[in-house]
Design an enzyme around this catalytic site. Sequence first.
Site, mmCIF file in Angstrom:
data_model
loop_
_atom_site.group_PDB
_atom_site.id
_atom_site.type_symbol
_atom_site.label_atom_id
_atom_site.label_comp_id
_atom_site.label_asym_id
_atom_site.label_seq_id
_atom_site.Cartn_x
_atom_site.Cartn_y
_atom_site.Cartn_z
ATOM 1 N N HIS A 1 0.855 -1.193 0.000
ATOM 2 C CA HIS A 1 0.000 0.000 0.000
ATOM 3 C C HIS A 1 0.890 1.242 0.000
ATOM 4 O O HIS A 1 1.724 1.422 0.888
ATOM 5 C CB HIS A 1 -0.935 0.000 1.204
ATOM 6 C CG HIS A 1 -1.999 -1.047 1.118
ATOM 7 N ND1 HIS A 1 -2.452 -1.750 2.207
ATOM 8 C CD2 HIS A 1 -2.711 -1.512 0.060
ATOM 9 C CE1 HIS A 1 -3.388 -2.607 1.826
ATOM 10 N NE2 HIS A 1 -3.560 -2.477 0.527
ATOM 11 N N GLU B 1 1.726 3.815 3.062
ATOM 12 C CA GLU B 1 2.239 3.285 4.321
ATOM 13 C C GLU B 1 3.766 3.336 4.312
ATOM 14 O O GLU B 1 4.463 2.328 4.249
ATOM 15 C CB GLU B 1 1.712 1.868 4.533
ATOM 16 C CG GLU B 1 0.195 1.825 4.621
ATOM 17 C CD GLU B 1 -0.399 0.417 4.516
ATOM 18 O OE1 GLU B 1 0.378 -0.565 4.562
ATOM 19 O OE2 GLU B 1 -1.630 0.301 4.371
ATOM 20 N N ARG C 1 -3.257 5.030 -2.137
ATOM 21 C CA ARG C 1 -3.148 3.677 -1.573
ATOM 22 C C ARG C 1 -2.861 2.598 -2.623
ATOM 23 O O ARG C 1 -2.004 1.733 -2.428
ATOM 24 C CB ARG C 1 -4.460 3.342 -0.847
ATOM 25 C CG ARG C 1 -4.629 1.888 -0.430
ATOM 26 C CD ARG C 1 -6.029 1.699 0.149
ATOM 27 N NE ARG C 1 -6.382 0.305 0.367
ATOM 28 C CZ ARG C 1 -6.151 -0.372 1.488
ATOM 29 N NH1 ARG C 1 -5.541 0.226 2.491
ATOM 30 N NH2 ARG C 1 -6.520 -1.629 1.610
ATOM 31 N N HIS D 1 2.923 -3.849 6.821
ATOM 32 C CA HIS D 1 1.922 -2.809 6.556
ATOM 33 C C HIS D 1 1.879 -1.822 7.732
ATOM 34 O O HIS D 1 2.625 -1.929 8.689
ATOM 35 C CB HIS D 1 0.534 -3.443 6.374
ATOM 36 C CG HIS D 1 0.385 -4.250 5.130
ATOM 37 N ND1 HIS D 1 -0.313 -3.809 4.031
ATOM 38 C CD2 HIS D 1 0.840 -5.483 4.801
ATOM 39 C CE1 HIS D 1 -0.279 -4.727 3.086
ATOM 40 N NE2 HIS D 1 0.414 -5.764 3.528
ATOM 41 N N GLU E 1 1.181 -5.127 11.043
ATOM 42 C CA GLU E 1 0.670 -3.760 10.943
ATOM 43 C C GLU E 1 1.430 -2.937 11.976
ATOM 44 O O GLU E 1 1.230 -3.100 13.180
ATOM 45 C CB GLU E 1 -0.836 -3.706 11.214
ATOM 46 C CG GLU E 1 -1.699 -4.412 10.177
ATOM 47 C CD GLU E 1 -1.951 -3.570 8.940
ATOM 48 O OE1 GLU E 1 -1.510 -2.396 8.933
ATOM 49 O OE2 GLU E 1 -2.585 -4.064 7.995
#
Length: 421
Positions: free
Chosen positions: A181, A184, A239, A308, A382
């Site tokens: 993405h 990020e 994104r 991520h 994440e």
Amino acid sequence: MLELVFLVVFCLLVAVQPTRSELRFEGAKVFRMKPNTEEQAVFIKHLAQKVMMDFWFPESVNQVAQGMTADIHVGGDSVLYVENHLKYSGIDHSIFIDNLQDQIKSQFDRVLRSAEVYDYEKYNDWDKIVSWTEHIAATFPSLVTRTEIGKTFEGNPIYLLKVGSRQDQSKPAVFMDCGIHAREWISPAFCQWFVKEATNTYGSDNLMTTLLDNLVFYVVPVLNVDGYIYTWTNDRLWRKNRSKHPSSSCLGVDLNRNFDAGWCKLGSSKNPCDETFCGSEVESELEVKALANFIRIHSDIKLYITIHAYAQVVIVPYCYDYKTTPHRNELNEIAKGATRALASLYNTKYNYGPGATVLYPASGVSEDWSYDHGIKYSFTFELRDIGRHGFLLPESQIRPTCKETMLAIKYIAKYLLDHPY
């Protein structure tokens, strides 16, 4: 002489100030809201049909549910309208980011140390990363080799760094990708940090030396190259990738909805204008196909990790379904150990568990595909944060974020060594 040429080229790249994103976000805000009833969740979904909303967490309006905290970016011309409707509905809400443009500026809060040294504690644009991949491979030829595994929609190379000692020997492998993405940015920063730590501490750090002697790491610093470039030149909050679709003027596919794992079902969209657009078919995107094809022909890969942001959670399969995998207990225990290792440095708290339950359902994601492909140890990280910055993590947090994440990655890699399959 070759080393001098690399240094000169690299210094020129670092000395040039990168172009900042052209799209401005003056007056835009990010609301944090929590619908406490099903009616309030439906109200937010209806509101999103009237006003353009950029869902940061969860990733789409369809994932908003009762009891879930949602972070939603609203443009400056719609802020008052949204705020009045939230008050009218009685939905609990606060301002997560008060001035989005100021927050974008403040992420660059670290002064460049030197034009002669690659700065791993700053966000680096694509040209710098390309130069770095070449330089790191030339500097550590016995530990790093660079290959190109494919091209993006816009024709940019997708580079992979193979990291490990005795590369001619057959060893179990770890595949790690960053930058699926585009917005990020902490994700590519971590992949660069990992390679830096691997090369700089080999021979001095016992665990890293053991890992590099007995495993090989395939590292993709940026998978979504086109999107990443676009976040630097046009829209910081982009994104998806940048592919075109014959049926729509909207660009891009969510690469982490394009894998063959419950494709285009829960948590995905068939609308090309949505942030979670799953694409026209499985692996329709060149970037996804490049990654999947590489893994298919490398049966040595036994551990898959995708990086991520943001949520501070280590995810195990499945994301596309609530069903239990045969290895659920073992994967949860590994994730638990990784979060403990991570927290041991700065006490940063991470959650862990199956994506569909600890976050929200999402189909077509890379981690689920790798698991279904036979890579038992498959994880999504994440990274920071959950409190103040969202996708706009300041550069001052790159170092602590990467240092603590290294502990978790090394823990999981060591587990693979101790529990081969």
